[in-house]
Scaffold this motif. Structure first.
Motif, PDB file in Angstrom:
ATOM      1  N   GLN A  75     -22.136 -25.392 -14.147  1.00 59.86           N
ATOM      2  CA  GLN A  75     -22.886 -25.971 -15.257  1.00 59.86           C
ATOM      3  C   GLN A  75     -21.955 -26.943 -15.967  1.00 59.86           C
ATOM      4  N   HIS A  76     -22.302 -28.221 -15.899  1.00 55.67           N
ATOM      5  CA  HIS A  76     -21.496 -29.277 -16.505  1.00 55.67           C
ATOM      6  C   HIS A  76     -22.079 -29.653 -17.867  1.00 55.67           C
ATOM      7  N   THR A  77     -21.224 -29.805 -18.850  1.00 56.95           N
ATOM      8  CA  THR A  77     -21.581 -30.427 -20.116  1.00 56.95           C
ATOM      9  C   THR A  77     -20.773 -31.708 -20.182  1.00 56.95           C
ATOM     10  N   PHE A  78     -21.464 -32.849 -20.100  1.00 53.11           N
ATOM     11  CA  PHE A  78     -20.767 -34.127 -20.055  1.00 53.11           C
ATOM     12  C   PHE A  78     -20.365 -34.565 -21.453  1.00 53.11           C
ATOM     13  N   LEU A  79     -19.075 -34.765 -21.634  1.00 48.54           N
ATOM     14  CA  LEU A  79     -18.531 -35.252 -22.899  1.00 48.54           C
ATOM     15  C   LEU A  79     -18.524 -36.778 -22.923  1.00 48.54           C
ATOM     16  N   ASN A  80     -18.410 -37.373 -21.753  1.00 49.48           N
ATOM     17  CA  ASN A  80     -18.486 -38.821 -21.571  1.00 49.48           C
ATOM     18  C   ASN A  80     -19.317 -39.045 -20.306  1.00 49.48           C
ATOM     19  N   PRO A  81     -20.641 -39.132 -20.446  1.00 44.31           N
ATOM     20  CA  PRO A  81     -21.512 -39.201 -19.278  1.00 44.31           C
ATOM     21  C   PRO A  81     -21.195 -40.327 -18.298  1.00 44.31           C
ATOM     22  N   SER A  82     -20.887 -41.522 -18.791  1.00 50.33           N
ATOM     23  CA  SER A  82     -20.627 -42.621 -17.855  1.00 50.33           C
ATOM     24  C   SER A  82     -19.389 -42.340 -17.005  1.00 50.33           C
ATOM     25  N   ASP A  83     -18.335 -41.805 -17.607  1.00 49.54           N
ATOM     26  CA  ASP A  83     -17.147 -41.432 -16.840  1.00 49.54           C
ATOM     27  C   ASP A  83     -17.444 -40.279 -15.881  1.00 49.54           C
ATOM     28  N   ALA A  84     -18.203 -39.293 -16.355  1.00 49.80           N
ATOM     29  CA  ALA A  84     -18.516 -38.137 -15.516  1.00 49.80           C
ATOM     30  C   ALA A  84     -19.304 -38.556 -14.279  1.00 49.80           C
ATOM     31  N   PHE A  85     -20.299 -39.405 -14.451  1.00 56.32           N
ATOM     32  CA  PHE A  85     -21.091 -39.846 -13.308  1.00 56.32           C
ATOM     33  C   PHE A  85     -20.253 -40.691 -12.355  1.00 56.32           C
ATOM     34  N   SER A  86     -19.403 -41.533 -12.894  1.00 54.56           N
ATOM     35  CA  SER A  86     -18.532 -42.362 -12.054  1.00 54.56           C
ATOM     36  C   SER A  86     -17.562 -41.492 -11.254  1.00 54.56           C
ATOM     37  N   ARG A  87     -16.880 -40.583 -11.930  1.00 56.37           N
ATOM     38  CA  ARG A  87     -15.932 -39.691 -11.258  1.00 56.37           C
ATOM     39  C   ARG A  87     -16.654 -38.721 -10.322  1.00 56.37           C
ATOM     40  N   GLY A  88     -17.875 -38.342 -10.703  1.00 52.97           N
ATOM     41  CA  GLY A  88     -18.642 -37.373  -9.931  1.00 52.97           C
ATOM     42  C   GLY A  88     -19.065 -37.854  -8.558  1.00 52.97           C
TER      43      GLY A  88
END
Length: 99
Positions: free
Chosen positions: A6-19
């Motif tokens: 279960q991910h809680t994104f603190l910085n969604p754009s970075d999370a999606f890019s890194r993901g």
């Protein structure tokens, strides 16, 4: 074993890019494979299903990859009590009943 993240994104754009690395299973620990990815429509988080030899392998891979862009809670699925409808996937949609 199956592991849920279960991910809680603190910085969604970075999370999606890194993901993207996670989605492609790039440099995943041996025996660890991402199976499903369910992002929240608002981009605030996601839930993923993994197959792995250990929860620790998934936790460290996800934490190292997403870094400070996400908080990640990982746990082993209780396979004896879990269930899934066939076919499992995003294409399966419940039938809406209208009155």
């Amino acid at each position: 074993m199956y592991v849920v993240v279960q991910h809680t994104f603190l910085n969604p754009s970075d999370a999606f890019s890194r993901g993207e690395k996670l989605i492609k299973n790039e440099e995943a620990p041996h025996g660890t494979t991402g199976l499903q990815f369910y992002p929240a429509r608002d981009g605030s988080g996601a839930t993923c299903l993994w197959e792995s030899n250990s929860v620790a392998d998934v936790q460290s891979y996800v934490d190292d990859t997403l870094g400070d862009s996400s908080r990640n809670l990982c746990y082993e699925v209780d396979a004896a009590n879990a269930f899934a409808r066939q076919p499992l996937g995003i294409a399966e949609r419940p039938t809406l009943v209208t009155q």
